[in-house]
Design a protein around this motif. Structure first.
Motif, PDB file in Angstrom:
ATOM      1  N   THR A  50      -8.627   1.882  -6.080  1.00  7.50           N
ATOM      2  CA  THR A  50      -7.258   1.514  -6.426  1.00  7.50           C
ATOM      3  C   THR A  50      -7.048   1.818  -7.901  1.00  7.50           C
ATOM      4  OG1 THR A  50      -7.368  -0.294  -4.822  1.00  7.50           O
ATOM      5  CG2 THR A  50      -5.575  -0.362  -6.415  1.00  7.50           C
ATOM      6  N   TYR A  66      -3.586   4.089  -4.026  1.00  4.27           N
ATOM      7  CA  TYR A  66      -4.749   3.721  -3.226  1.00  4.27           C
ATOM      8  C   TYR A  66      -5.377   4.997  -2.657  1.00  4.27           C
ATOM      9  CZ  TYR A  66      -2.486  -0.837  -3.331  1.00  4.27           C
ATOM     10  OH  TYR A  66      -1.890  -2.010  -3.737  1.00  4.27           O
ATOM     11  N   ASN A  81       2.432   2.982  -4.261  1.00  5.10           N
ATOM     12  CA  ASN A  81       3.429   1.914  -4.219  1.00  5.10           C
ATOM     13  C   ASN A  81       3.820   1.569  -5.652  1.00  5.10           C
ATOM     14  OD1 ASN A  81       5.101  -0.143  -3.289  1.00  5.10           O
ATOM     15  ND2 ASN A  81       3.442  -1.541  -2.788  1.00  5.10           N
ATOM     16  N   SER A  87       7.405  -3.190  -6.534  1.00  2.45           N
ATOM     17  CA  SER A  87       6.654  -2.822  -5.337  1.00  2.45           C
ATOM     18  C   SER A  87       7.561  -2.867  -4.115  1.00  2.45           C
ATOM     19  CB  SER A  87       5.447  -3.739  -5.145  1.00  2.45           C
ATOM     20  OG  SER A  87       5.852  -5.029  -4.780  1.00  2.45           O
ATOM     21  N   LYS A  89       8.219  -3.832  -0.403  1.00  2.00           N
ATOM     22  CA  LYS A  89       7.726  -4.914   0.468  1.00  2.00           C
ATOM     23  C   LYS A  89       7.091  -4.372   1.742  1.00  2.00           C
ATOM     24  CE  LYS A  89       8.949  -7.771  -2.580  1.00  2.00           C
ATOM     25  NZ  LYS A  89       7.975  -7.940  -3.629  1.00  2.00           N
ATOM     26  N   ASP A  92       3.726  -3.179   0.745  1.00  4.82           N
ATOM     27  CA  ASP A  92       2.858  -4.339   0.517  1.00  4.82           C
ATOM     28  C   ASP A  92       2.304  -4.871   1.836  1.00  4.82           C
ATOM     29  OD1 ASP A  92       3.337  -4.234  -2.216  1.00  4.82           O
ATOM     30  OD2 ASP A  92       4.828  -5.842  -2.190  1.00  4.82           O
ATOM     31  N   GLU A  93       3.149  -4.918   2.859  1.00  5.40           N
ATOM     32  CA  GLU A  93       2.738  -5.416   4.176  1.00  5.40           C
ATOM     33  C   GLU A  93       1.650  -4.519   4.782  1.00  5.40           C
ATOM     34  OE1 GLU A  93       2.164  -7.482   7.566  1.00  5.40           O
ATOM     35  OE2 GLU A  93       3.275  -8.166   5.808  1.00  5.40           O
ATOM     36  N   ILE A  95      -0.436  -2.503   3.106  1.00  4.30           N
ATOM     37  CA  ILE A  95      -1.650  -2.649   2.298  1.00  4.30           C
ATOM     38  C   ILE A  95      -2.375  -3.948   2.641  1.00  4.30           C
ATOM     39  CG2 ILE A  95      -2.506  -2.980  -0.067  1.00  4.30           C
ATOM     40  CD1 ILE A  95      -1.809  -0.065   0.673  1.00  4.30           C
ATOM     41  N   SER A  96      -1.632  -4.996   2.918  1.00  6.68           N
ATOM     42  CA  SER A  96      -2.263  -6.289   3.242  1.00  6.68           C
ATOM     43  C   SER A  96      -3.070  -6.227   4.537  1.00  6.68           C
ATOM     44  CB  SER A  96      -1.209  -7.395   3.325  1.00  6.68           C
ATOM     45  OG  SER A  96      -0.439  -7.272   4.504  1.00  6.68           O
ATOM     46  N   GLN A  97      -2.812  -5.234   5.383  1.00  8.82           N
ATOM     47  CA  GLN A  97      -3.522  -5.083   6.645  1.00  8.82           C
ATOM     48  C   GLN A  97      -4.760  -4.193   6.536  1.00  8.82           C
ATOM     49  OE1 GLN A  97      -0.898  -4.189  10.044  1.00  8.82           O
ATOM     50  NE2 GLN A  97       0.800  -4.558   8.641  1.00  8.82           N
ATOM     51  N   ASN A 100     -10.162  -3.632   1.932  1.00  8.44           N
ATOM     52  CA  ASN A 100     -10.510  -3.036   0.640  1.00  8.44           C
ATOM     53  C   ASN A 100     -12.031  -2.986   0.530  1.00  8.44           C
ATOM     54  OD1 ASN A 100     -10.939  -2.387  -2.061  1.00  8.44           O
ATOM     55  ND2 ASN A 100      -9.134  -3.484  -2.727  1.00  8.44           N
TER      56      ASN A 100
END
Length: 111
Positions: A50, A66, A81, A87, A89, A92-93, A95-97, A100
């Motif tokens: 990242t 990323y 992003n 950012s 949204k 963001d959703e 990436i949260s899935q 890392n």
């Protein structure tokens, strides 16, 4: 996360030379780098590195890049992003899935 003085374009060029050639931002619009209707399972995607870019003169220039790969088929790509207030949204959703798997190592990912 790597904070860098290089530009987003410079780091993208380095990553492309390392095989990160696909546009994973297509996930955001429900598309895939795969041909046909086959969708990519986000559970197969991992984040390798990242990078954070800070806009010296303009906060709107702040971004996060990323470097990602698909563990199932080996395909590598990038996802960009905005950062903070700027950012996206939906991004963001997504990436949260994604897992890392970034490691702090001595490998110079800037060259």
């Amino acid at each position: 996360m790597i904070n860098t003085e290089k530009t987003l374009t410079e780091v993208i060029d380095v990553l492309r030379s390392r095989g990160y050639i696909e546009d994973f931002n297509l996930f955001e619009v429900g598309l895939s780098y795969k041909k046909g209707d086959e969708k990519v399972n986000l559970n197969d995607i991992v984040i390798d590195k990242t990078y954070r870019f800070t806009g010296q003169n303009d906060l709107e220039d702040e971004a996060v890049l990323y470097a990602m790969r698909n563990t199932k088929d080996g395909v590598k790509g990038i996802f960009v992003n905005g950062y903070g207030t700027y950012s996206d949204k939906e991004a963001d959703e997504i990436i949260s899935q994604i897992v890392n798997r970034e490691e702090d190592d001595n490998d110079d990912w800037m060259n």
